[in-house]
Design a protein around this motif. Structure first.
Motif, PDB file in Angstrom:
ATOM      1  N   CYS A 125       0.848  -1.202   0.000  1.00 24.86           N
ATOM      2  CA  CYS A 125       0.000   0.000   0.000  1.00 24.86           C
ATOM      3  C   CYS A 125       0.882   1.250   0.000  1.00 24.86           C
ATOM      4  O   CYS A 125       1.864   1.340   0.753  1.00 24.86           O
ATOM      5  CB  CYS A 125      -0.896  -0.017   1.233  1.00 24.86           C
ATOM      6  SG  CYS A 125      -1.937   1.423   1.383  1.00 24.86           S
ATOM      7  N   HIS A 185       0.188   4.074   1.086  1.00 24.65           N
ATOM      8  CA  HIS A 185      -0.003   4.973   2.231  1.00 24.65           C
ATOM      9  C   HIS A 185       1.101   4.771   3.259  1.00 24.65           C
ATOM     10  O   HIS A 185       1.945   5.636   3.432  1.00 24.65           O
ATOM     11  CB  HIS A 185      -1.395   4.756   2.853  1.00 24.65           C
ATOM     12  CG  HIS A 185      -1.623   5.594   4.069  1.00 24.65           C
ATOM     13  ND1 HIS A 185      -2.062   5.061   5.256  1.00 24.65           N
ATOM     14  CD2 HIS A 185      -1.440   6.916   4.299  1.00 24.65           C
ATOM     15  CE1 HIS A 185      -2.158   6.035   6.153  1.00 24.65           C
ATOM     16  NE2 HIS A 185      -1.798   7.166   5.595  1.00 24.65           N
ATOM     17  N   MET A 186       1.143   3.605   3.901  1.00 25.07           N
ATOM     18  CA  MET A 186       2.180   3.374   4.902  1.00 25.07           C
ATOM     19  C   MET A 186       2.766   1.968   4.824  1.00 25.07           C
ATOM     20  O   MET A 186       3.329   1.483   5.812  1.00 25.07           O
ATOM     21  CB  MET A 186       1.644   3.656   6.308  1.00 25.07           C
ATOM     22  CG  MET A 186       1.396   5.143   6.550  1.00 25.07           C
ATOM     23  SD  MET A 186       0.712   5.502   8.159  1.00 25.07           S
ATOM     24  CE  MET A 186       2.111   5.286   9.186  1.00 25.07           C
ATOM     25  N   GLY A 187       2.578   1.296   3.682  1.00 19.87           N
ATOM     26  CA  GLY A 187       3.330   0.068   3.458  1.00 19.87           C
ATOM     27  C   GLY A 187       2.710  -1.237   3.905  1.00 19.87           C
ATOM     28  O   GLY A 187       3.381  -2.266   3.875  1.00 19.87           O
ATOM     29  N   CYS A 188       1.437  -1.270   4.324  1.00 21.90           N
ATOM     30  CA  CYS A 188       0.800  -2.562   4.613  1.00 21.90           C
ATOM     31  C   CYS A 188       0.538  -3.299   3.298  1.00 21.90           C
ATOM     32  O   CYS A 188       0.648  -2.710   2.223  1.00 21.90           O
ATOM     33  CB  CYS A 188      -0.518  -2.348   5.353  1.00 21.90           C
ATOM     34  SG  CYS A 188      -0.296  -1.736   7.024  1.00 21.90           S
ATOM     35  N   CYS A 238      -6.800  -2.305   1.614  1.00 23.65           N
ATOM     36  CA  CYS A 238      -5.752  -2.316   2.633  1.00 23.65           C
ATOM     37  C   CYS A 238      -6.346  -2.536   4.027  1.00 23.65           C
ATOM     38  O   CYS A 238      -7.241  -1.800   4.442  1.00 23.65           O
ATOM     39  CB  CYS A 238      -4.977  -0.996   2.605  1.00 23.65           C
ATOM     40  SG  CYS A 238      -3.648  -1.009   3.812  1.00 23.65           S
ATOM     41  N   CYS A 283      -5.051  -1.906   6.851  1.00 19.07           N
ATOM     42  CA  CYS A 283      -4.555  -1.011   7.903  1.00 19.07           C
ATOM     43  C   CYS A 283      -5.419   0.225   8.085  1.00 19.07           C
ATOM     44  O   CYS A 283      -5.964   0.459   9.157  1.00 19.07           O
ATOM     45  CB  CYS A 283      -3.096  -0.651   7.631  1.00 19.07           C
ATOM     46  SG  CYS A 283      -2.037  -2.079   7.956  1.00 19.07           S
ATOM     47  N   HIS A 284      -5.572   1.045   7.032  1.00 20.92           N
ATOM     48  CA  HIS A 284      -6.392   2.259   7.175  1.00 20.92           C
ATOM     49  C   HIS A 284      -7.474   2.354   6.117  1.00 20.92           C
ATOM     50  O   HIS A 284      -8.071   3.408   5.938  1.00 20.92           O
ATOM     51  CB  HIS A 284      -5.508   3.513   7.131  1.00 20.92           C
ATOM     52  CG  HIS A 284      -4.335   3.454   8.055  1.00 20.92           C
ATOM     53  ND1 HIS A 284      -3.051   3.247   7.604  1.00 20.92           N
ATOM     54  CD2 HIS A 284      -4.266   3.536   9.408  1.00 20.92           C
ATOM     55  CE1 HIS A 284      -2.235   3.205   8.640  1.00 20.92           C
ATOM     56  NE2 HIS A 284      -2.932   3.379   9.734  1.00 20.92           N
ATOM     57  N   GLY A 285      -7.687   1.260   5.363  1.00 22.65           N
ATOM     58  CA  GLY A 285      -8.856   1.199   4.485  1.00 22.65           C
ATOM     59  C   GLY A 285      -8.692   1.761   3.088  1.00 22.65           C
ATOM     60  O   GLY A 285      -9.678   1.910   2.373  1.00 22.65           O
ATOM     61  N   SER A 286      -7.467   2.073   2.646  1.00 18.88           N
ATOM     62  CA  SER A 286      -7.309   2.510   1.257  1.00 18.88           C
ATOM     63  C   SER A 286      -7.746   1.380   0.330  1.00 18.88           C
ATOM     64  O   SER A 286      -7.573   0.196   0.647  1.00 18.88           O
ATOM     65  CB  SER A 286      -5.849   2.849   0.954  1.00 18.88           C
ATOM     66  OG  SER A 286      -5.481   4.004   1.645  1.00 18.88           O
ATOM     67  N   PRO A 333      -6.867   6.683   2.797  1.00 21.61           N
ATOM     68  CA  PRO A 333      -5.949   7.816   2.766  1.00 21.61           C
ATOM     69  C   PRO A 333      -4.843   7.771   1.709  1.00 21.61           C
ATOM     70  O   PRO A 333      -4.187   8.785   1.500  1.00 21.61           O
ATOM     71  CB  PRO A 333      -5.316   7.798   4.163  1.00 21.61           C
ATOM     72  CG  PRO A 333      -5.422   6.377   4.605  1.00 21.61           C
ATOM     73  CD  PRO A 333      -6.694   5.859   4.021  1.00 21.61           C
TER      74      PRO A 333
HETATM   75 FE1  FES Z   1      -2.693   1.142   3.544  1.00 22.45          FE
HETATM   76 FE2  FES Z   1      -2.570   2.998   5.477  1.00 22.45          FE
HETATM   77  S1  FES Z   1      -1.102   1.501   4.957  1.00 22.45           S
HETATM   78  S2  FES Z   1      -4.168   2.597   4.104  1.00 22.45           S
END
Ligand code: FES
Length: 513
Positions: free
Chosen positions: A468, A470-473, A486, A488-491, A503
């Motif tokens: 992802c 956003h932050m790598g999940c 994703c 983690c934060h739903g992207s 996000p």
């Molecule tokens: Fe994927 Fe934050 S790491 S939405």
């Protein structure tokens, strides 16, 4: 995630929202140059369109930007109940924040309902608006106590409602709590009229125009992904996930949930109310009338955190089984899903996005109740921008902080993010792209690395890096919607990696095979 399963025989092959299918929607051009405006509203759902309409009515020069096309987000995929009965919430609000704040929450949502009703009346909007009572029911002895507590909360807050022992939904129940004089409508017929009124008031709409960032030195400048700039006085972010963070750390203060809706035709007669179960698995039921005069029963439920849970088709199958048992199914023409954002304390964030960017506003975190809270948000944002007092400003301010429940929920959410961040990296994948049948997607191994592959119905492979942006999940395959989600934060991302939900703002990397 479980292995992809075949869609049930009667189920629509691809998601199809009744609201989007049953209305003709005007399209608008993409922004192709630099412009100026007094207010830029970002997001073409209920809060963006209502905000734009209200601000244009005040005589302001307003531009509305939408990354895709109007109504295509959660607003086009709702059950469209217009109610202040937001599940069993009032006892919890009184316990956590006291009677005064709980009352403000109710009043703002009730006023939103009245606003919608008045607007429909004033402009004679044909949107199938019908007043109905809203019910929460249970068939569990242990949950009756929660309904009783909610009834006490209704009494304290002077909400019209009471406990009943029977409802006309044909399911076994032990008790239900009713909130009287709520409503339902066709949300897009309503918003289509607001769009017309906005244009008549001098507003401008640009679709397929994605906001990349908002610069805010001396005055806000909205910059699009094509590099065009809109210089303005105020920016209103109604884009579901905020179009900028402004050091507000919204990704860590909300979590994303997906839920599912099916539309079925059955021989059973219309229902007098709108229904929600207090028991798990949650079921939300309302009806609407098709242009043929037939009844369409909308059944929602099966919420889970985005990118987590079972194969998404199983959620539709569970709703299908409920529909079959409860009503019998003649036809199953619609299925769709929606994404909702939930804040730490379950109250939306509406107001200045952060103290360092005072001219940028946000409205987000409606849980599943965006018809009223999205409208309440638009009224509050209008008042903040024109400098009018609004009783709900403090209740909804995004800068609020409660030690309880915020800290507990914050820790829980971020432990969950860390768990998914690590587990995604440790997963061993054996499947190869060549193993995929047509219209099948899965996490695969490409040159020994985790990747996401989908082979479309024509046999063409679409392969993306599953990390992802956003932050790598690591994103997971969503078979019901053919997307990469994703945990983690739903992207969410399309089969080719384009951003569907933030996000994240940057696409997944494509891998050329
Ligand atoms: Fe994927 Fe934050 S790491 S939405």
């Amino acid at each position: 995630m479980e292995k992809e399963t075949l869609i049930s025989k009667d189920m629509p092959h691809l998601p199809k929202s009744y609201w989007l299918e049953s209305v003709s929607i005007d399209s608008f051009p993409k922004l192709t140059g630099d412009i100026e405006a007094e207010v830029v509203v970002v997001g073409g759902g209920i809060s963006g369109i209502t905000s734009a309409y209200l601000l244009a009515k005040e005589g302001l020069n307003v531009v509305l930007l939408e990354a895709g096309y109007l109504f295509n987000g959660t607003t086009g995929h709702t059950t469209a109940k217009i109610t202040a009965q937001h599940d069993l919430i009032y006892d919890e609000l009184i316990q956590n924040f006291g009677k005064e704040k709980a009352q403000l929450y109710y009043k703002s949502n009730d006023e939103a309902l009245q606003f919608i009703k008045q607007t429909i009346k004033q402009h004679d909007i044909q949107c199938n608006f019908i007043e109905k009572d809203a019910y929460i029911y249970t068939n569990s002895e242990t949950i009756i106590k929660r309904l009783e507590n909610e009834q006490n909360a209704y009494d304290k807050l002077e909400i019209h409602g009471n406990m009943v022992s029977q409802i006309d939904l044909p399911v076994p129940i032990k008790a239900a709590i009713v909130m009287q004089n709520q409503a339902q409508f066709h949300p897009l017929e309503y918003l289509k009229k607001l769009v017309q009124l906005f244009i008549q008031a001098g507003g401008h709409i640009y679709e397929h125009t994605t906001v990349e960032t908002v610069e805010d030195d001396t005055q806000p400048v909205v910059v699009t992904s094509d590099g065009h700039k809109i210089t303005c006085k105020h920016v209103v972010s109604c884009s579901h996930f905020p179009c900028m963070d402004g050091m507000g750390f919204y990704f860590a203060r909300m979590h994303a949930e997906r839920s599912y809706v099916i539309g079925v035709k059955s021989k059973s007669s219309d229902l007098n109310g709108m229904y929600l179960s207090a028991d798990d698995p949650k079921r939300s039921v309302r009806t609407t009338t098709l242009s043929s005069g037939d009844n369409l029963i909308l059944i929602g439920g099966e919420s889970h955190k985005t990118g987590q849970g079972i194969c998404t088709i199983k959620h539709y199958e569970a709703l299908q089984a409920f529909a079959h048992t409860t009503f019998g199914i003649q036809e199953f023409p619609y299925r769709w899903s929606a994404q909702d954002l939930v804040t730490l304390d379950k109250i939306p964030y509406i107001g200045q996005i952060s103290s360092v960017t005072p001219n940028v506003y946000v409205a987000t975190g409606y849980r599943k109740w965006g018809m009223t809270t999205g409208t309440a948000a638009a009224i509050l944002l209008r008042d903040l921008i024109i400098g009018k007092e609004n009783a709900y400003q403090d209740l909804y301010t995004p800068s609020r902080f409660h030690a309880f429940p915020d800290v507990k929920t914050f820790i829980y959410q971020n432990v969950d993010v860390a768990k998914h961040l690590i587990s995604g990296k440790l997963e061993i994948v054996h499947k190869l792209p060549k193993d995929l049948a047509n219209d099948e997607g899965a996490v695969v191994s490409v040159n020994g690395k985790r990747a996401g592959a989908y082979r479309d119905e024509q046999g063409t492979l679409h392969v993306v890096d599953t990390t992802c942006t956003h932050m790598g999940c690591e994103v997971e395959w969503n078979v019901g919607d053919r997307s990469w989600d994703c945990p983690c934060h739903g992207s969410r991302f399309s089969i080719d990696g384009d951003v569907l939900e933030g996000p994240a703002t940057k696409p997944l990397k494509q891998i050329i095979q």
